[in-house]
Design a protein around this motif. Sequence first.
Motif, mmCIF file in Angstrom:
data_model
loop_
_atom_site.group_PDB
_atom_site.id
_atom_site.type_symbol
_atom_site.label_atom_id
_atom_site.label_comp_id
_atom_site.label_asym_id
_atom_site.label_seq_id
_atom_site.Cartn_x
_atom_site.Cartn_y
_atom_site.Cartn_z
ATOM 1 N N THR A 62 0.829 -1.208 0.000
ATOM 2 C CA THR A 62 0.000 0.000 0.000
ATOM 3 C C THR A 62 0.864 1.258 0.000
ATOM 4 O O THR A 62 0.448 2.298 -0.517
ATOM 5 C CB THR A 62 -0.935 0.024 1.232
ATOM 6 O OG1 THR A 62 -0.157 -0.124 2.426
ATOM 7 C CG2 THR A 62 -1.967 -1.076 1.146
ATOM 8 N N GLY A 343 -5.236 -4.487 -3.880
ATOM 9 C CA GLY A 343 -6.503 -4.820 -3.242
ATOM 10 C C GLY A 343 -6.992 -6.214 -3.589
ATOM 11 O O GLY A 343 -7.440 -6.967 -2.715
ATOM 12 N N ARG A 346 -4.954 -8.826 -1.854
ATOM 13 C CA ARG A 346 -5.363 -8.929 -0.449
ATOM 14 C C ARG A 346 -6.666 -9.728 -0.327
ATOM 15 O O ARG A 346 -6.808 -10.574 0.566
ATOM 16 C CB ARG A 346 -5.538 -7.531 0.138
ATOM 17 C CG ARG A 346 -6.223 -7.497 1.503
ATOM 18 C CD ARG A 346 -5.423 -8.212 2.572
ATOM 19 N NE ARG A 346 -4.225 -7.491 2.931
ATOM 20 C CZ ARG A 346 -3.368 -7.899 3.859
ATOM 21 N NH1 ARG A 346 -3.587 -9.040 4.491
ATOM 22 N NH2 ARG A 346 -2.286 -7.200 4.146
ATOM 23 N N GLU A 350 -7.440 -13.653 1.667
ATOM 24 C CA GLU A 350 -8.389 -13.865 2.761
ATOM 25 C C GLU A 350 -9.198 -15.134 2.541
ATOM 26 O O GLU A 350 -9.521 -15.491 1.403
ATOM 27 C CB GLU A 350 -9.339 -12.675 2.890
ATOM 28 C CG GLU A 350 -8.657 -11.374 3.288
ATOM 29 C CD GLU A 350 -8.010 -11.459 4.656
ATOM 30 O OE1 GLU A 350 -8.534 -12.186 5.514
ATOM 31 O OE2 GLU A 350 -6.966 -10.808 4.857
ATOM 32 N N LYS A 357 -12.644 -10.054 3.956
ATOM 33 C CA LYS A 357 -12.867 -10.237 2.524
ATOM 34 C C LYS A 357 -14.149 -9.558 2.072
ATOM 35 O O LYS A 357 -14.198 -8.916 1.015
ATOM 36 C CB LYS A 357 -12.922 -11.733 2.190
ATOM 37 C CG LYS A 357 -12.993 -12.024 0.696
ATOM 38 C CD LYS A 357 -12.708 -13.490 0.427
ATOM 39 C CE LYS A 357 -12.546 -13.729 -1.069
ATOM 40 N NZ LYS A 357 -12.025 -15.054 -1.368
ATOM 41 N N LEU A 360 -13.585 -5.757 1.987
ATOM 42 C CA LEU A 360 -12.692 -5.409 0.887
ATOM 43 C C LEU A 360 -13.440 -5.444 -0.439
ATOM 44 O O LEU A 360 -13.272 -4.562 -1.286
ATOM 45 C CB LEU A 360 -11.495 -6.370 0.854
ATOM 46 C CG LEU A 360 -10.410 -6.126 1.895
ATOM 47 C CD1 LEU A 360 -9.484 -7.336 1.993
ATOM 48 C CD2 LEU A 360 -9.604 -4.876 1.550
ATOM 49 N N GLN A 397 -6.822 -2.668 3.927
ATOM 50 C CA GLN A 397 -5.794 -3.618 3.513
ATOM 51 C C GLN A 397 -4.633 -3.722 4.497
ATOM 52 O O GLN A 397 -3.744 -4.557 4.325
ATOM 53 C CB GLN A 397 -5.267 -3.224 2.127
ATOM 54 C CG GLN A 397 -6.328 -3.252 1.051
ATOM 55 C CD GLN A 397 -5.859 -2.652 -0.253
ATOM 56 O OE1 GLN A 397 -4.702 -2.780 -0.624
ATOM 57 N NE2 GLN A 397 -6.745 -1.981 -0.965
ATOM 58 N N THR A 402 -7.137 -5.885 9.371
ATOM 59 C CA THR A 402 -7.542 -7.265 9.135
ATOM 60 C C THR A 402 -7.628 -8.051 10.447
ATOM 61 O O THR A 402 -8.573 -8.805 10.675
ATOM 62 C CB THR A 402 -6.550 -7.957 8.180
ATOM 63 O OG1 THR A 402 -6.459 -7.197 6.972
ATOM 64 C CG2 THR A 402 -7.000 -9.363 7.862
#
Length: 410
Positions: A62, A343, A346, A350, A357, A360, A397, A402
């Motif tokens: 990121t 993204g 990531r 998950e 998830k 996101l 992210q 998370t």
Amino acid sequence: MGYLLALLICTGPLKFILNYYFSLEGTMFDLTIATLLAVVLSAVYRTVVKGESVNQALFGDTGIVVFVIGIFFVLYLLSIVYSVSDIASLEKLKRVSFLTVPSFFIPLLFFRAHDLKGFLRGYAYIVTGIALWTLGMFLTYGQIIYTTSFEVQVNHLLPGTLFGACIVMLIVSQTEKLFFSKGEIIILLVINLIALVANGSRGPIIFGVLTLCIYYIFVKRRFKHKLMLIKSMVIFSLIISLTGLFIPNLLLRTVGRFSKIYQAFEGIQTMGISRLTHIEKALTNIDLAPVFGYGLGSYGVVAFGIDDVKLYPHNIFLEIWFELGFVGLALFLVFIAALYIVGINRIRRESEDSKPKKYLILFALLCFYFLGNHLKSLDLIGFRIAGVFLGIFMSLQTVSFTRYLKSNYI
């Protein structure tokens, strides 16, 4: 902070309402500035008083995305040095510096997982309140509320964009079982659907449908969800038919605005041709300064000889290319590409059906929806709204985000 960011996104239409009842035009009070200051104070309180650390979004994958958009904003604002505009450039410098940039970086650095519920619910209810007000005004005065002849002009672009995003948010939340009860979603969804039909904004309808198609067909990839997409389209068609049957003016505006797309290509002088003219003017002049552009806020001066910040190409890529040249456009495209590459990676890491998830995916879809609308109607000043969603998407992210979502039911 969640509720404050939801309010910040909606301040544009809320100012129409305040001006209608209290005539705040010309006064020192500005709801957008006041809300942004409240957001800033909230961020300062969290870090200075409560001692919370900022989101670790400046490092790792990121961090690369943040670096690219940071360089873009620096170069974009510095282009005022060679801008051919005197008035629009200063106005744009002020708005992008103090609205667009903070709207992205504040949620990126200071948004927390426990803000999600307040943000999503706050957004849904504030936007639905705006939808009810605009419906009431529309039924009372008709389409005149969207014209300059009405006592307080209601810009249809921004409310329509907010209604469409709310619809996407509610439908995805229902499928993923996030926050809202089924009864809430039905009520909020119907109100926003009718308001969007009455509003007649083509971009939100087109990109709203496209975003939901991407979600059900490419994200869920299950037949039952494809059936749900079909059901949603049938329900949407029924609502349009019923509003057209019992409240004809609601449907007439939407049908009229979509018909102008066809008329524009036939060469008829309508608002549709105005956008094509903007595109033609932008492309013609870009050829004369393709590398570094004409500088901040220069479009009106170069294309029409009018130094006005309200003139823009109605396409954010053309706007950036025109003002900052290919260098700026390349940076912005790299930012968007990197944002989704990081993204999506990531999301894939998950586990299936996990909370991180789901959130996101929701914000990836909302970012796509807002970016799509910027290809048709909105400008870089209005990018402050998309910026909030992009900032939250990137903050989601981070590792700390998370972990919190996995350990807490939100």
